[in-house]
Design a protein around this motif. Structure first.
Motif, PDB file in Angstrom:
ATOM      1  N   GLY A 222      10.961   8.839  -5.422  1.00 25.20           N
ATOM      2  CA  GLY A 222      10.740   8.085  -4.002  1.00 25.20           C
ATOM      3  C   GLY A 222       9.487   7.781  -4.029  1.00 25.20           C
ATOM      4  O   GLY A 222       8.458   8.184  -4.335  1.00 25.20           O
ATOM      5  N   ILE A 223       9.419   6.423  -3.399  1.00 20.87           N
ATOM      6  CA  ILE A 223       8.209   6.094  -2.877  1.00 20.87           C
ATOM      7  C   ILE A 223       8.086   5.346  -1.510  1.00 20.87           C
ATOM      8  O   ILE A 223       9.227   4.787  -1.172  1.00 20.87           O
ATOM      9  N   CYS A 224       7.366   5.434  -0.402  1.00 20.29           N
ATOM     10  CA  CYS A 224       7.220   4.644   0.887  1.00 20.29           C
ATOM     11  C   CYS A 224       5.910   3.558   0.675  1.00 20.29           C
ATOM     12  O   CYS A 224       5.018   4.229   0.358  1.00 20.29           O
ATOM     13  N   LEU A 225       6.253   2.397   0.922  1.00 17.11           N
ATOM     14  CA  LEU A 225       5.122   1.501   0.868  1.00 17.11           C
ATOM     15  C   LEU A 225       5.050   0.703   2.337  1.00 17.11           C
ATOM     16  O   LEU A 225       5.933   0.421   2.913  1.00 17.11           O
ATOM     17  N   ARG A 226       3.841   0.545   2.659  1.00 23.61           N
ATOM     18  CA  ARG A 226       3.694  -0.662   3.569  1.00 23.61           C
ATOM     19  C   ARG A 226       3.398  -1.867   2.957  1.00 23.61           C
ATOM     20  O   ARG A 226       2.787  -2.080   2.067  1.00 23.61           O
ATOM     21  N   VAL A 227       4.104  -2.950   3.639  1.00 22.60           N
ATOM     22  CA  VAL A 227       3.842  -4.242   3.421  1.00 22.60           C
ATOM     23  C   VAL A 227       2.507  -4.783   3.852  1.00 22.60           C
ATOM     24  O   VAL A 227       2.272  -4.837   5.152  1.00 22.60           O
ATOM     25  N   ILE A 228       1.512  -5.286   2.903  1.00 21.86           N
ATOM     26  CA  ILE A 228       0.223  -5.735   3.262  1.00 21.86           C
ATOM     27  C   ILE A 228       0.459  -6.901   4.036  1.00 21.86           C
ATOM     28  O   ILE A 228      -0.427  -7.223   5.070  1.00 21.86           O
ATOM     29  N   ASP A 229       0.958  -8.013   3.372  1.00 19.31           N
ATOM     30  CA  ASP A 229       1.037  -9.401   3.989  1.00 19.31           C
ATOM     31  C   ASP A 229       2.206  -9.778   4.870  1.00 19.31           C
ATOM     32  O   ASP A 229       3.411  -9.877   4.280  1.00 19.31           O
TER      33      ASP A 229
ATOM     34  N   GLU B  80       0.901  -0.968   0.044  1.00 24.20           N
ATOM     35  CA  GLU B  80       0.112   0.095   0.038  1.00 24.20           C
ATOM     36  C   GLU B  80       0.907   1.464  -0.079  1.00 24.20           C
ATOM     37  O   GLU B  80       1.973   1.223   0.667  1.00 24.20           O
ATOM     38  N   ILE B  81       0.524   2.236  -0.937  1.00 20.42           N
ATOM     39  CA  ILE B  81       1.513   3.413  -0.874  1.00 20.42           C
ATOM     40  C   ILE B  81       0.978   4.194   0.166  1.00 20.42           C
ATOM     41  O   ILE B  81      -0.033   4.828   0.683  1.00 20.42           O
ATOM     42  N   VAL B  82       2.052   4.812   1.110  1.00 18.24           N
ATOM     43  CA  VAL B  82       2.259   5.629   2.188  1.00 18.24           C
ATOM     44  C   VAL B  82       2.109   6.946   1.614  1.00 18.24           C
ATOM     45  O   VAL B  82       1.423   7.821   1.956  1.00 18.24           O
ATOM     46  N   ASN B  83       3.389   7.174   0.827  1.00 21.42           N
ATOM     47  CA  ASN B  83       3.663   8.611   0.156  1.00 21.42           C
ATOM     48  C   ASN B  83       4.478   8.359  -1.033  1.00 21.42           C
ATOM     49  O   ASN B  83       5.085   7.280  -1.167  1.00 21.42           O
ATOM     50  N   LEU B  84       4.349   9.277  -1.917  1.00 26.28           N
ATOM     51  CA  LEU B  84       5.268   8.994  -3.023  1.00 26.28           C
ATOM     52  C   LEU B  84       5.788  10.622  -3.483  1.00 26.28           C
ATOM     53  O   LEU B  84       5.076  11.589  -3.528  1.00 26.28           O
ATOM     54  N   SER B  85       6.737  10.574  -4.274  1.00 23.89           N
ATOM     55  CA  SER B  85       7.330  11.672  -4.986  1.00 23.89           C
ATOM     56  C   SER B  85       7.734  11.259  -6.571  1.00 23.89           C
ATOM     57  O   SER B  85       7.646  10.231  -6.785  1.00 23.89           O
TER      58      SER B  85
END
Length: 135
Positions: A41-48, A33-38
């Motif tokens: 760069g991108i910050c992701l939350r691992v779902i599983d 899931e995307i937390v934030n992006l530019s």
């Protein structure tokens, strides 16, 4: 990316967008899931799963994602995992990536303007602004 200036404070080279849930882009490849992006760069939350072992093993590894935006546009990005961390309280794993092939500036700018015009940050979560009639 972060650079230090003369005052030892940190500044980002690119504006990061944190989307309200209703407009959050979807990752079509991978369980993220995307937390934030530019643009770069991108910050992701691992779902599983919650795993510091898995998170640590991803540092410096390549990553390729297809992202679908609320307007239906899809963009393929690729880069390298630059850092990862686990939030023990919420049992959530996050990864941050530097993108070699990232989000076009025009898309970031368009979404930024759309969010500024239509959403309030921190006041009413995910609530669009309502126009008040002139009296």
């Amino acid at each position: 990316m972060i650079q230090e200036n003369d005052n030892q404070s940190c500044q980002r080279n690119f504006f990061r967008i944190t989307y309200p849930q209703a407009l959050k882009p979807q990752v079509l490849t991978g369980n993220f899931e995307i937390v934030n992006l530019s643009e770069k760069g991108i910050c992701l939350r691992v779902i599983d799963g919650f795993s510091s072992q898995v998170a640590l093993s991803t540092i410096d590894q390549p990553i390729a994602l297809t992202i679908e935006f609320e307007d239906g546009n899809t963009i393929k990005v690729k880069g390298t995992v630059s850092r990862c961390w686990c939030d023990i309280a919420t049992r959530t794993t996050y990864i941050a990536c530097r993108l070699e092939k990232g989000i076009p500036y025009e898309k970031i700018f368009h979404d930024q303007i759309k969010l500024i015009r239509n959403y309030r940050y921190g006041l009413e979560k995910d609530s669009p602004l309502r126009s008040k009639s002139a009296v």
